[in-house]
Design an enzyme around this catalytic site. Structure first.
Site, mmCIF file in Angstrom:
data_model
loop_
_atom_site.group_PDB
_atom_site.id
_atom_site.type_symbol
_atom_site.label_atom_id
_atom_site.label_comp_id
_atom_site.label_asym_id
_atom_site.label_seq_id
_atom_site.Cartn_x
_atom_site.Cartn_y
_atom_site.Cartn_z
ATOM 1 N N CYS A 42 0.823 -1.209 0.000
ATOM 2 C CA CYS A 42 0.000 0.000 0.000
ATOM 3 C C CYS A 42 0.855 1.257 0.000
ATOM 4 O O CYS A 42 0.644 2.173 -0.795
ATOM 5 C CB CYS A 42 -0.933 -0.001 1.214
ATOM 6 S SG CYS A 42 -1.913 1.514 1.373
ATOM 7 N N GLY A 177 -4.078 -6.750 -19.173
ATOM 8 C CA GLY A 177 -4.883 -6.930 -17.976
ATOM 9 C C GLY A 177 -5.957 -5.858 -17.881
ATOM 10 O O GLY A 177 -5.642 -4.677 -17.732
ATOM 11 N N TYR A 180 -8.501 -3.955 -12.190
ATOM 12 C CA TYR A 180 -8.313 -2.733 -11.422
ATOM 13 C C TYR A 180 -6.963 -2.054 -11.659
ATOM 14 O O TYR A 180 -6.904 -0.871 -12.005
ATOM 15 C CB TYR A 180 -8.525 -3.048 -9.934
ATOM 16 C CG TYR A 180 -9.897 -3.620 -9.711
ATOM 17 C CD1 TYR A 180 -10.973 -2.796 -9.451
ATOM 18 C CD2 TYR A 180 -10.133 -4.983 -9.866
ATOM 19 C CE1 TYR A 180 -12.249 -3.298 -9.309
ATOM 20 C CE2 TYR A 180 -11.409 -5.503 -9.733
ATOM 21 C CZ TYR A 180 -12.465 -4.663 -9.462
ATOM 22 O OH TYR A 180 -13.725 -5.162 -9.355
ATOM 23 N N LEU A 183 -6.504 -0.890 -15.437
ATOM 24 C CA LEU A 183 -7.355 0.230 -15.847
ATOM 25 C C LEU A 183 -6.902 1.532 -15.208
ATOM 26 O O LEU A 183 -6.928 2.589 -15.855
ATOM 27 C CB LEU A 183 -8.814 -0.064 -15.491
ATOM 28 C CG LEU A 183 -9.432 -1.313 -16.121
ATOM 29 C CD1 LEU A 183 -10.925 -1.361 -15.851
ATOM 30 C CD2 LEU A 183 -9.165 -1.372 -17.626
ATOM 31 N N GLU A 184 -6.488 1.483 -13.956
ATOM 32 C CA GLU A 184 -6.028 2.701 -13.296
ATOM 33 C C GLU A 184 -4.769 3.239 -13.961
ATOM 34 O O GLU A 184 -4.669 4.437 -14.261
ATOM 35 C CB GLU A 184 -5.790 2.430 -11.808
ATOM 36 C CG GLU A 184 -7.078 2.214 -11.032
ATOM 37 C CD GLU A 184 -6.855 1.785 -9.590
ATOM 38 O OE1 GLU A 184 -5.737 2.010 -9.067
ATOM 39 O OE2 GLU A 184 -7.784 1.231 -8.979
ATOM 40 N N ASP A 308 -2.699 -9.961 2.387
ATOM 41 C CA ASP A 308 -2.832 -10.530 1.047
ATOM 42 C C ASP A 308 -2.384 -11.981 0.953
ATOM 43 O O ASP A 308 -2.854 -12.720 0.082
ATOM 44 C CB ASP A 308 -2.018 -9.702 0.043
ATOM 45 C CG ASP A 308 -2.585 -8.309 -0.159
ATOM 46 O OD1 ASP A 308 -3.564 -7.968 0.530
ATOM 47 O OD2 ASP A 308 -2.050 -7.576 -1.009
ATOM 48 N N HIS A 441 -28.332 18.720 0.281
ATOM 49 C CA HIS A 441 -28.340 19.118 -1.134
ATOM 50 C C HIS A 441 -27.410 20.315 -1.305
ATOM 51 O O HIS A 441 -27.367 21.194 -0.448
ATOM 52 C CB HIS A 441 -29.757 19.513 -1.551
ATOM 53 C CG HIS A 441 -29.831 20.080 -2.940
ATOM 54 N ND1 HIS A 441 -29.831 19.289 -4.071
ATOM 55 C CD2 HIS A 441 -29.874 21.377 -3.371
ATOM 56 C CE1 HIS A 441 -29.900 20.058 -5.135
ATOM 57 N NE2 HIS A 441 -29.918 21.324 -4.739
#
Length: 459
Positions: A42, A177, A180, A183-184, A308, A441
């Site tokens: 990380c 690939g 995630y 694509l990032e 992991d 809002h």
């Protein structure tokens, strides 16, 4: 002669340092071992550095769109990739340094630097040091999977780790690939100015998601000029001068993609292969993940696996939750378990995808009677005001119980908004808890109650 401890922790990823702090704070004599940079994936090659790069790429994209907002910027937008990397390095290194200072400053805790290997079920060797403890916690993380791709050994390639060293703009980046990580990186480098081709073996991107989510993500990427090549189910690699050529299929008129650089983003493998797990008798599955029970205990008494490397979650937040589960069971007489947590994660493209619980496909397969609410981001005032109205939000509800089963929010701040649904799910309250709430809002979150007020049955 071995050094005796009450606990040994191998690895300083998300779970390790926090566990060391709890155990040493309870008075235990603790050893923590790190072979590389403190903080794990990380901090060094994952969340923090990549999201720092995403932020730079977002700024580049917004600068190019400035005229849409009535903002005039003189001259063309240029990207200083060395400065982009320097900013990323500064933020990442600060985080790593803070982790190291933290663990080195813990009372009753000794830090060892080097590669750990088991010599038995209660002894671990680090260099010339032999450490012994009745409790051992494995937190060694994972690394990029290098696929068995013919010709790959003849071409240079990058992974998510080596991308951290890139301080230049690839002319044409081929990303193998379509999930995630791929694509990032693909979107960020397109925004920096590279040509980008994303290659996916399957029939669609991010295949764990519903088909319409995959399609919407593909449309977002293609609208920015990214070339998406699907059904690339026979991948090869070769050199052609200064180019890297990726073969996409093995048919007669074989498709190819030729680029300047190749990034592999096809999955992860656990860092368990060089730990000497066999000497401790620790069981792993066919993919090398350490097998654990609901409280993260291995098959060997006194040994746990967190993060992991245990295959029970591949995210920073699940790794940290692993620490919380172990600490609660060991120190707090609080019997927590892995199955208590609800799946939740995000895809940090822009706009991001926030995901909790089941996909619509999974919910249908469960056999439940379903209600579904959907709202396009073009009908979310805050998204329209920001000029970022791509995507949609969807929530899935059990028609019999009113329980929220899952949600997908692809749109501006979707990674944040999804937590309003997640918290109701953890509270085990019906969807009316949020559908009747009055939100501020103008925000994106205010449309979550509106969406839930218009649920429709699913055939």
């Amino acid at each position: 002669m071995s050094q005796r401890f009450e606990a040994i922790i191998i690895g300083t990823g998300q779970a390790g340092p926090a566990l060391a702090a709890r155990l040493s704070g309870s008075g235990m004599k603790v050893a923590i071992i790190e072979r590389g940079r403190f903080g794990g994936t990380c901090v060094n090659t994952g969340c923090i550095p990549t999201k720092t790069l995403v932020a730079s790429a977002y700024a580049a994209r917004l600068a190019r769109r400035a005229a849409e907002y009535g903002v005039v910027i003189g001259g063309p937008i240029t990207i200083d990739m060395k400065q982009v990397k320097a900013r990323k390095d500064q933020i990442s290194e600060r985080s790593s340094s803070n982790v190291e200072k933290w663990v080195r400053g813990l009372a009753h805790c000794t830090v060892y630097q080097g590669h750990a290997r088991f010599e038995s079920a209660n002894t671990v060797r680090v260099g010339d040091e032999l450490l012994e403890a009745e409790r051992i916690f494995i937190n060694v993380g994972g690394r990029a999977l290098i696929p068995p791709m013919p010709g790959l050994d003849q071409v240079p390639y990058l992974t998510n780790s080596t991308m951290m060293d890139v301080d230049f703009l690839p002319e044409h980046l081929i990303v193998v690939g379509g999930s995630y990580i791929g694509l990032e990186f693909g979107q960020m480098y397109r925004r920096f100015g590279s040509r980008v081709t994303i290659v996916e073996r399957g029939p669609r991107l991010i295949q764990r998601e519903d088909e319409d989510v995959s399609q919407a993500v593909q449309e977002i990427l293609e609208a920015e000029g990214i070339d998406v090549q699907l059904d690339s189910n026979c991948l090869t690699a070769r050199r052609d001068g200064d180019k890297v050529v990726v073969g996409l299929d093995c048919s007669g008129g074989a498709r190819e993609a030729a680029g300047s650089h190749l990034l592999l983003a096809v999955g992860r493998v656990p860092n368990t292969d060089a730990l000497g797990l066999d000497k401790a008798g620790i069981a792993t599955n066919a993919h090398g993940y350490i097998e654990v029970d609901e409280q993260l205990r291995t098959n060997v008494p006194g040994i746990w696996a967190l993060g992991d490397c245990n295959g029970r979650g591949a995210f920073t937040h699940t790794s940290y939750n692993d620490y919380e589960i172990v600490a609660a069971n060991l120190l707090d007489n609080d019997p927590r378990k892995v199955s208590d947590r609800i799946p939740a994660y995000a895809l940090f493209i822009d706009p991001p995808l926030g995901r909790v619980g089941m996909t619509l496909n999974e919910a249908k397969q469960s056999g439940r009677k379903l209600l579904v609410g959907t709202r396009p981001m073009t009908r979310v005032g805050r998204a329209v005001e920001k000029g970022e109205s791509q995507g949609f939000m969807r929530a899935i509800v059990d028609a019999d119980t009113g329980a929220i089963l899952g949600a997908s929010i692809l749109g501006v701040t979707g990674d944040e908004v999804v937590h309003s649904l997640l918290d109701v799910m953890y509270a085990e309250m019906p969807y009316t808890t949020i559908s009747r709430a009055v939100h501020v809002h103008p925000t994106v979150t205010e449309l979550v109650p509106t969406m839930l007020q218009d649920l429709q049955p699913v055939a």
